[in-house]
Motif scaffolding. Structure first.
Motif, short mmCIF file in Angstrom:
data_model
loop_
_atom_site.label_atom_id
_atom_site.label_comp_id
_atom_site.label_asym_id
_atom_site.label_seq_id
_atom_site.Cartn_x
_atom_site.Cartn_y
_atom_site.Cartn_z
N GLY A 64 0.73 -1.19 0.08
CA GLY A 64 0.08 -0.03 0.14
C GLY A 64 0.97 1.29 -0.10
N VAL A 65 0.60 2.16 -0.73
CA VAL A 65 1.37 3.44 -0.92
C VAL A 65 0.55 4.69 -0.76
N ALA A 66 1.09 5.64 -0.05
CA ALA A 66 -0.13 6.92 0.05
C ALA A 66 1.14 8.11 0.32
N THR A 67 0.61 9.06 -0.20
CA THR A 67 1.71 10.21 -0.39
C THR A 67 0.62 11.49 0.27
N SER A 68 1.41 12.33 1.14
CA SER A 68 0.58 13.37 1.72
C SER A 68 0.28 14.44 0.76
N GLN B 188 1.06 13.96 10.20
CA GLN B 188 1.16 13.91 8.75
C GLN B 188 1.68 12.16 8.44
N ILE B 189 2.65 11.80 9.21
CA ILE B 189 2.92 10.46 8.96
C ILE B 189 2.09 9.35 9.33
N MET B 190 1.51 9.77 10.45
CA MET B 190 0.27 8.71 10.82
C MET B 190 -0.75 8.98 9.98
N GLU B 191 -1.22 9.95 9.57
CA GLU B 191 -2.27 10.06 8.63
C GLU B 191 -1.90 9.33 7.25
N THR B 192 -0.66 9.52 6.60
CA THR B 192 -0.43 8.93 5.24
C THR B 192 -0.27 7.53 5.58
N THR B 193 0.24 6.98 6.64
CA THR B 193 0.25 5.72 6.94
C THR B 193 -1.27 4.91 7.07
N ARG B 194 -2.19 5.70 7.74
CA ARG B 194 -3.62 5.14 7.38
C ARG B 194 -3.98 5.14 6.00
N ALA B 195 -3.72 5.93 5.49
CA ALA B 195 -3.82 6.27 4.07
C ALA B 195 -3.34 4.81 3.10
N ALA B 196 -2.00 4.67 3.45
CA ALA B 196 -1.46 3.59 2.89
C ALA B 196 -1.90 2.14 3.56
N HIS B 197 -2.66 2.16 4.68
CA HIS B 197 -3.41 0.78 4.84
C HIS B 197 -4.71 0.91 4.09
N ALA B 198 -5.22 1.83 3.75
CA ALA B 198 -6.56 1.92 3.28
C ALA B 198 -6.20 1.51 1.51
N GLU C 298 5.82 10.26 1.80
CA GLU C 298 5.38 9.03 1.14
C GLU C 298 5.45 7.89 2.14
N VAL C 299 4.67 7.11 2.18
CA VAL C 299 4.88 5.80 3.03
C VAL C 299 4.12 4.71 2.27
N THR C 300 5.14 3.83 2.37
CA THR C 300 4.78 2.25 1.82
C THR C 300 4.76 1.20 2.84
N VAL C 301 3.69 0.36 2.79
CA VAL C 301 3.25 -0.39 3.80
C VAL C 301 3.45 -2.00 2.97
N ASP C 302 3.73 -2.95 3.67
CA ASP C 302 3.71 -4.52 2.94
C ASP C 302 2.32 -5.11 3.07
N SER C 303 2.47 -6.27 2.80
CA SER C 303 1.04 -7.12 2.81
C SER C 303 0.43 -6.87 4.19
N SER C 304 1.51 -7.10 5.29
CA SER C 304 0.91 -7.31 6.66
C SER C 304 0.69 -5.74 7.17
N GLY C 305 0.71 -4.89 6.23
CA GLY C 305 0.48 -3.39 6.81
C GLY C 305 1.55 -2.75 7.58
N LEU C 306 2.76 -3.35 7.43
CA LEU C 306 3.95 -2.69 8.21
C LEU C 306 4.67 -1.91 7.47
N LEU C 307 5.23 -0.94 7.90
CA LEU C 307 5.96 0.02 7.33
C LEU C 307 7.19 -0.36 6.68
N THR C 308 7.30 -0.21 5.26
CA THR C 308 8.56 -0.65 4.84
C THR C 308 9.36 0.44 4.06
N ASP C 309 8.73 1.62 3.85
CA ASP C 309 9.53 2.75 3.49
C ASP C 309 8.77 4.10 3.83
N LEU C 310 9.77 4.97 4.08
CA LEU C 310 8.94 6.27 4.41
C LEU C 310 9.99 7.36 3.89
#
Length: 133
Positions: free
Chosen positions: A41-45, A80-90, A51-63
């Motif tokens: 999952g990827v999201a950008t503020s 902003q990091i928390m919001e962007t991480t939630r967006a990457a989860h979505a 920009e946040v990337t999460v893996d298939s488990s939802g764990l942060l893999t790139d910031l």
């Protein structure tokens, strides 16, 4: 004797169909599992500084943080990091839902259970207004 043999042939056909169906379901499950493991999952503020990337488990893999982020307070950056991480989860949940539905169909109980499990774990909070998926 003919009736018994016909019944036996019919039973063999049903068993063969059942076995084939199980093998096909197992193959689809294996393929789906491999595809889900590869999802991210990827999201950008909105301001494009995070920009946040999460893996298939939802764990942060790139910031990734833009250098301009230094001009912001730490508290603002953390929010902003928390919001962007939630967006990457979505985004991950959206991709997982699409992949699962494509592989198993809309009404498959296993697919629905899988999607529901991810929704509970990742949260389905769509209220991440400051981030883009």
């Amino acid at each position: 004797m003919w009736a018994d043999e016909a019944a036996l042939d019919a039973a063999r056909r049903r068993l063969d169909e059942w076995e084939s169906s199980l093998a096909e379901r197992a193959a689809r499950a294996t393929t789906l599992s491999e595809r889900l493991q590869a999802l991210t999952g990827v999201a950008t503020s909105c301001d494009r500084m995070i920009e946040v990337t999460v893996d298939s488990s939802g764990l942060l893999t790139d910031l990734r943080l833009d250098e301009r982020i230094r001009q912001r307070s730490a508290a603002h950056t953390a929010r902003q990091i928390m919001e962007t991480t939630r967006a990457a989860h979505a985004d991950l949940l959206k991709r997982l839902t699409e992949t699962t539905t494509e592989a198993l169909g809309n009404n498959d109980p296993t697919g629905r259970a899988l999607i529901d499990s991810y929704q509970r774990r990742l949260g389905s909070d769509e209220s991440a207004p400051d981030a883009q998926r």
